[in-house]
Design an enzyme around this catalytic site. Sequence first.
Site, PDB file in Angstrom:
ATOM      1  CB  CYS A 192      -8.436 -10.096  18.778  1.00 39.43           C
ATOM      2  SG  CYS A 192      -6.762 -10.098  19.449  1.00 39.43           S
ATOM      3  CE  LYS A 230      -0.838   1.481  10.361  1.00 39.08           C
ATOM      4  NZ  LYS A 230      -0.476   0.943   9.016  1.00 39.08           N
ATOM      5  CB  CYS A 289      -9.367 -10.182  14.239  1.00 37.18           C
ATOM      6  SG  CYS A 289      -8.051 -10.431  13.033  1.00 37.18           S
ATOM      7  NE  ARG A 295      -4.440  -8.579   7.725  1.00 37.47           N
ATOM      8  CZ  ARG A 295      -3.417  -8.098   8.420  1.00 37.47           C
ATOM      9  NH1 ARG A 295      -2.695  -8.896   9.163  1.00 37.47           N
ATOM     10  NH2 ARG A 295      -3.112  -6.812   8.364  1.00 37.47           N
ATOM     11  CB  CYS A 309      -3.822 -15.720  16.492  1.00 38.84           C
ATOM     12  SG  CYS A 309      -3.753 -14.543  15.128  1.00 38.84           S
ATOM     13  NE  ARG A 344       5.199   2.378   5.735  1.00 34.57           N
ATOM     14  CZ  ARG A 344       5.086   3.561   5.143  1.00 34.57           C
ATOM     15  NH1 ARG A 344       5.921   3.895   4.167  1.00 34.57           N
ATOM     16  NH2 ARG A 344       4.144   4.411   5.503  1.00 34.57           N
ATOM     17  CG  ASP A 358      -9.401  -1.260  11.295  1.00 34.88           C
ATOM     18  OD1 ASP A 358      -9.166  -0.042  11.235  1.00 34.88           O
ATOM     19  OD2 ASP A 358      -8.505  -2.128  11.285  1.00 34.88           O
ATOM     20  CG  ASP A 370      -5.320   1.311   8.549  1.00 32.18           C
ATOM     21  OD1 ASP A 370      -5.087   1.944   7.506  1.00 32.18           O
ATOM     22  OD2 ASP A 370      -4.719   0.271   8.858  1.00 32.18           O
ATOM     23  NE  ARG A 427      -3.840   0.183   1.675  1.00 36.43           N
ATOM     24  CZ  ARG A 427      -4.747  -0.585   2.285  1.00 36.43           C
ATOM     25  NH1 ARG A 427      -4.801  -0.611   3.600  1.00 36.43           N
ATOM     26  NH2 ARG A 427      -5.573  -1.321   1.579  1.00 36.43           N
ATOM     27  CE1 TYR A 428       0.503   4.264   4.388  1.00 39.30           C
ATOM     28  CE2 TYR A 428       0.567   1.938   4.978  1.00 39.30           C
ATOM     29  CZ  TYR A 428       0.017   3.204   5.135  1.00 39.30           C
ATOM     30  OH  TYR A 428      -1.003   3.400   6.022  1.00 39.30           O
TER      31      TYR A 428
END
Length: 365
Positions: free
Chosen positions: A107, A314, A110, A112, A103, A94, A270, A307, A90-91
């Site tokens: 969570c 961000k 989450c 994702r 995981c 990076r 999000d 985000d 995206r950037y």
Amino acid sequence: MEDWQRILRDSLRTPEEIAERFGLVVEDVKKISQAFKIQITPYFANLIRRKGDPLYKQVVPDLAELAENSGEEDPLEEDLDSPVPSIVHRYPDRVLFLVSHSCASYCRFCTRKRKVGDPAKIHPRYIEDGIQYIKEHKEVRDVIISGGDPLILSDENLESILSRLRTIPHLEILRLGSRVPCFLPQRITEKLTSMLKKYHPLYLNVHFNHPDEITAESARALNLLADAGIPLGNQTVLLKGINDDILTMRKLMQKLLTVRVRPYYIYQADYVKGTDHFRTTVEKGLEIYQGLRGWTSGLAVPQYVIDAPGGGGKIPLIPEYVQSISDEKVVLRNYAGEIYVYPQVKSPKKKRPRLSPPCYAAPNQ
């Protein structure tokens, strides 16, 4: 099998185990488990003091997750910025490199959820494509290794990835993103840290949301990582009923510094499907930010960011400390609401251009 692997193996995974442990209706838990994977390490389960407390809410399933019309599968549009299955680019300089679908605990908020826990979507076979993509894109100087959680991989598998990335000449920075120091701190061993420090400059961003998560065991893990020369940052998600008050957030940031973790981001939650019950207003986030800035050490003040939905990246949010700006002064409001004036530097006055003296032609004779 190492101790951390034994602990992970004994995690609460089935609807029956979860329902019995927390006094839930097993049929409700089964419905939720069909939408998103459930797993809680015994270590983290033992930190939960009562039903509905801040740690409980983060990992124990809730029927609110099945609410209709609440969020999107991929609100950040990561999949649109994914040239190969394991990479999000995206950037400019990076990439995000997804290397593990698993995981330690899952969570409930989450971002994702559409991928995590599903080996068909984040699979080891995609790692080779990710490394090849990074090799071919010389503008990439920084890789964030995530998932899932990369520290769930064995030392050998993780080192294989790190060592191959370190052979890429244009790659400068390696970063790991992990919640293992919070959910499974026993995973952080001297053997692991000895391996990791071979691949400096290497950074690790951890994820703690509440001060009760910082225990003697997590402190041991974090200090072991810091002793290996790994700079530690923390990413916190602002969550309703968990950390959405000034005193809780301030205490969390202060405790992080005592275990050598620098607060990095507070994320506005999000807009993810099934997580609406966790979201606060942005005004609440700004209120909390104001309760940090000036009221505690600047080291304890992370950036508060959204985000942006739609893949905008961000975007930092700050309260309006600048009241007005003119050529003469800047009017500022400090953390306590007091007004101060900063005089602007005076610009040199522009000189008028010198005009040549008038030229009078001699009269015709």
